[in-house]
Design a protein around this motif. Structure first.
Motif, PDB file in Angstrom:
ATOM      1  N   ILE A  92     124.353  49.110  78.550  1.00  6.30           N
ATOM      2  CA  ILE A  92     125.141  49.950  77.646  1.00  6.30           C
ATOM      3  C   ILE A  92     125.085  49.403  76.218  1.00  6.30           C
ATOM      4  O   ILE A  92     124.883  50.154  75.259  1.00  6.30           O
ATOM      5  CB  ILE A  92     126.598  50.069  78.144  1.00  6.30           C
ATOM      6  N   GLY A  93     125.251  48.105  76.066  1.00  2.00           N
ATOM      7  CA  GLY A  93     125.170  47.489  74.738  1.00  2.00           C
ATOM      8  C   GLY A  93     123.796  47.658  74.107  1.00  2.00           C
ATOM      9  O   GLY A  93     123.673  47.943  72.915  1.00  2.00           O
ATOM     10  N   ALA A  94     122.734  47.509  74.898  1.00  2.00           N
ATOM     11  CA  ALA A  94     121.383  47.676  74.372  1.00  2.00           C
ATOM     12  C   ALA A  94     121.120  49.138  74.003  1.00  2.00           C
ATOM     13  O   ALA A  94     120.410  49.405  73.034  1.00  2.00           O
ATOM     14  CB  ALA A  94     120.362  47.184  75.392  1.00  2.00           C
ATOM     15  N   ALA A  95     121.690  50.080  74.758  1.00  2.00           N
ATOM     16  CA  ALA A  95     121.533  51.498  74.420  1.00  2.00           C
ATOM     17  C   ALA A  95     122.223  51.816  73.099  1.00  2.00           C
ATOM     18  O   ALA A  95     121.670  52.532  72.256  1.00  2.00           O
ATOM     19  CB  ALA A  95     122.081  52.373  75.534  1.00  2.00           C
ATOM     20  N   VAL A  96     123.408  51.279  72.903  1.00  7.77           N
ATOM     21  CA  VAL A  96     124.113  51.472  71.626  1.00  7.77           C
ATOM     22  C   VAL A  96     123.300  50.853  70.487  1.00  7.77           C
ATOM     23  O   VAL A  96     123.130  51.457  69.424  1.00  7.77           O
ATOM     24  CB  VAL A  96     125.539  50.865  71.691  1.00  7.77           C
ATOM     25  N   LEU A  97     122.764  49.683  70.725  1.00 10.97           N
ATOM     26  CA  LEU A  97     121.940  49.022  69.712  1.00 10.97           C
ATOM     27  C   LEU A  97     120.693  49.848  69.404  1.00 10.97           C
ATOM     28  O   LEU A  97     120.314  49.991  68.239  1.00 10.97           O
ATOM     29  CB  LEU A  97     121.554  47.624  70.191  1.00 10.97           C
ATOM     30  N   ALA A  98     120.048  50.413  70.424  1.00 10.41           N
ATOM     31  CA  ALA A  98     118.854  51.236  70.213  1.00 10.41           C
ATOM     32  C   ALA A  98     119.191  52.478  69.379  1.00 10.41           C
ATOM     33  O   ALA A  98     118.413  52.874  68.509  1.00 10.41           O
ATOM     34  CB  ALA A  98     118.250  51.638  71.550  1.00 10.41           C
ATOM     35  N   LEU A  99     120.350  53.088  69.640  1.00  7.10           N
ATOM     36  CA  LEU A  99     120.768  54.230  68.828  1.00  7.10           C
ATOM     37  C   LEU A  99     120.990  53.832  67.371  1.00  7.10           C
ATOM     38  O   LEU A  99     120.550  54.530  66.460  1.00  7.10           O
ATOM     39  CB  LEU A  99     122.058  54.837  69.396  1.00  7.10           C
ATOM     40  N   LEU A 100     121.669  52.707  67.164  1.00 10.27           N
ATOM     41  CA  LEU A 100     121.924  52.244  65.802  1.00 10.27           C
ATOM     42  C   LEU A 100     120.627  51.932  65.062  1.00 10.27           C
ATOM     43  O   LEU A 100     120.455  52.325  63.907  1.00 10.27           O
ATOM     44  CB  LEU A 100     122.824  51.011  65.817  1.00 10.27           C
ATOM     45  N   VAL A 101     119.716  51.246  65.720  1.00 10.70           N
ATOM     46  CA  VAL A 101     118.437  50.913  65.092  1.00 10.70           C
ATOM     47  C   VAL A 101     117.654  52.187  64.790  1.00 10.70           C
ATOM     48  O   VAL A 101     117.045  52.309  63.725  1.00 10.70           O
ATOM     49  CB  VAL A 101     117.627  49.948  65.986  1.00 10.70           C
ATOM     50  N   GLY A 102     117.694  53.154  65.708  1.00  9.25           N
ATOM     51  CA  GLY A 102     117.016  54.431  65.470  1.00  9.25           C
ATOM     52  C   GLY A 102     117.570  55.163  64.258  1.00  9.25           C
ATOM     53  O   GLY A 102     116.807  55.689  63.444  1.00  9.25           O
ATOM     54  N   PHE A 103     118.889  55.187  64.112  1.00  8.85           N
ATOM     55  CA  PHE A 103     119.501  55.835  62.953  1.00  8.85           C
ATOM     56  C   PHE A 103     119.155  55.106  61.658  1.00  8.85           C
ATOM     57  O   PHE A 103     118.880  55.736  60.638  1.00  8.85           O
ATOM     58  CB  PHE A 103     121.019  55.925  63.111  1.00  8.85           C
ATOM     59  N   ILE A 104     119.176  53.796  61.683  1.00  5.24           N
ATOM     60  CA  ILE A 104     118.854  53.012  60.489  1.00  5.24           C
ATOM     61  C   ILE A 104     117.394  53.213  60.093  1.00  5.24           C
ATOM     62  O   ILE A 104     117.083  53.406  58.914  1.00  5.24           O
ATOM     63  CB  ILE A 104     119.178  51.523  60.719  1.00  5.24           C
ATOM     64  N   MET A 105     116.492  53.191  61.081  1.00  6.16           N
ATOM     65  CA  MET A 105     115.073  53.377  60.777  1.00  6.16           C
ATOM     66  C   MET A 105     114.822  54.775  60.222  1.00  6.16           C
ATOM     67  O   MET A 105     114.024  54.943  59.305  1.00  6.16           O
ATOM     68  CB  MET A 105     114.226  53.148  62.031  1.00  6.16           C
ATOM     69  N   ARG A 106     115.493  55.777  60.763  1.00 11.57           N
ATOM     70  CA  ARG A 106     115.337  57.135  60.268  1.00 11.57           C
ATOM     71  C   ARG A 106     115.864  57.246  58.835  1.00 11.57           C
ATOM     72  O   ARG A 106     115.263  57.922  57.994  1.00 11.57           O
ATOM     73  CB  ARG A 106     116.065  58.113  61.170  1.00 11.57           C
ATOM     74  N   ALA A 107     116.964  56.596  58.534  1.00 13.37           N
ATOM     75  CA  ALA A 107     117.524  56.646  57.184  1.00 13.37           C
ATOM     76  C   ALA A 107     116.586  55.983  56.173  1.00 13.37           C
ATOM     77  O   ALA A 107     116.412  56.475  55.063  1.00 13.37           O
ATOM     78  CB  ALA A 107     118.889  55.948  57.149  1.00 13.37           C
ATOM     79  N   PHE A 108     115.940  54.878  56.573  1.00 15.51           N
ATOM     80  CA  PHE A 108     115.002  54.224  55.665  1.00 15.51           C
ATOM     81  C   PHE A 108     113.751  55.065  55.443  1.00 15.51           C
ATOM     82  O   PHE A 108     113.187  55.062  54.367  1.00 15.51           O
ATOM     83  CB  PHE A 108     114.613  52.828  56.179  1.00 15.51           C
ATOM     84  N   ARG A 109     113.304  55.771  56.478  1.00 12.03           N
ATOM     85  CA  ARG A 109     112.120  56.625  56.314  1.00 12.03           C
ATOM     86  C   ARG A 109     112.420  57.794  55.379  1.00 12.03           C
ATOM     87  O   ARG A 109     111.564  58.195  54.592  1.00 12.03           O
ATOM     88  CB  ARG A 109     111.666  57.157  57.674  1.00 12.03           C
ATOM     89  N   LYS A 110     113.627  58.355  55.463  1.00 13.23           N
ATOM     90  CA  LYS A 110     113.996  59.466  54.581  1.00 13.23           C
ATOM     91  C   LYS A 110     114.184  58.990  53.149  1.00 13.23           C
ATOM     92  O   LYS A 110     113.870  59.701  52.204  1.00 13.23           O
ATOM     93  CB  LYS A 110     115.276  60.130  55.074  1.00 13.23           C
ATOM     94  N   ALA A 111     114.726  57.796  52.966  1.00 13.36           N
ATOM     95  CA  ALA A 111     114.996  57.274  51.635  1.00 13.36           C
ATOM     96  C   ALA A 111     113.694  56.838  50.938  1.00 13.36           C
ATOM     97  O   ALA A 111     113.610  56.864  49.720  1.00 13.36           O
ATOM     98  CB  ALA A 111     115.957  56.099  51.696  1.00 13.36           C
ATOM     99  N   GLY A 112     112.717  56.394  51.719  1.00  8.99           N
ATOM    100  CA  GLY A 112     111.501  55.831  51.129  1.00  8.99           C
ATOM    101  C   GLY A 112     110.455  56.810  51.002  1.00  8.99           C
ATOM    102  O   GLY A 112     109.827  57.384  50.327  1.00  8.99           O
TER     103      GLY A 112
END
Length: 84
Positions: free
Chosen positions: A64-84
């Motif tokens: 469960i903790g790793a799934a939450v972490l994967a979601l957070l990392v996915g959102f952060i990576m998507r935000a950086f791709r949109k910003a860059g």
């Protein structure tokens, strides 16, 4: 030998978390291992140390903790791709 077993279980936990959320964890095998370890720490911190244990990981809170972490990392990576 227990360190190698922990790496294997951490990688499997990270891989399962990626399957659950439907996103690949960046970094391949190393990313899965890191997500498994950090997710296990996060899940155990938040949910406690319950359920079946393998290689000193409480499997259910770790996944469960790793799934939450994967979601957070996915959102952060998507935000950086949109910003860059």
């Amino acid at each position: 030998m227990s360190f190698i077993w922990s790496l294997i279980v951490g990688g499997i936990i990270g891989w399962l978390a990626g399957l659950i959320v439907g996103r690949d964890i960046p970094g391949g095998i190393i990313g899965n291992i890191i997500a498994g370890f950090v997710g296990a720490w996060l899940g155990t911190l938040i949910l406690g140390n319950w359920g079946p244990h393998v290689a000193n990981f409480a499997i259910i809170p770790a996944v469960i903790g790793a799934a939450v972490l994967a979601l957070l990392v996915g959102f952060i990576m998507r935000a950086f791709r949109k910003a860059g």
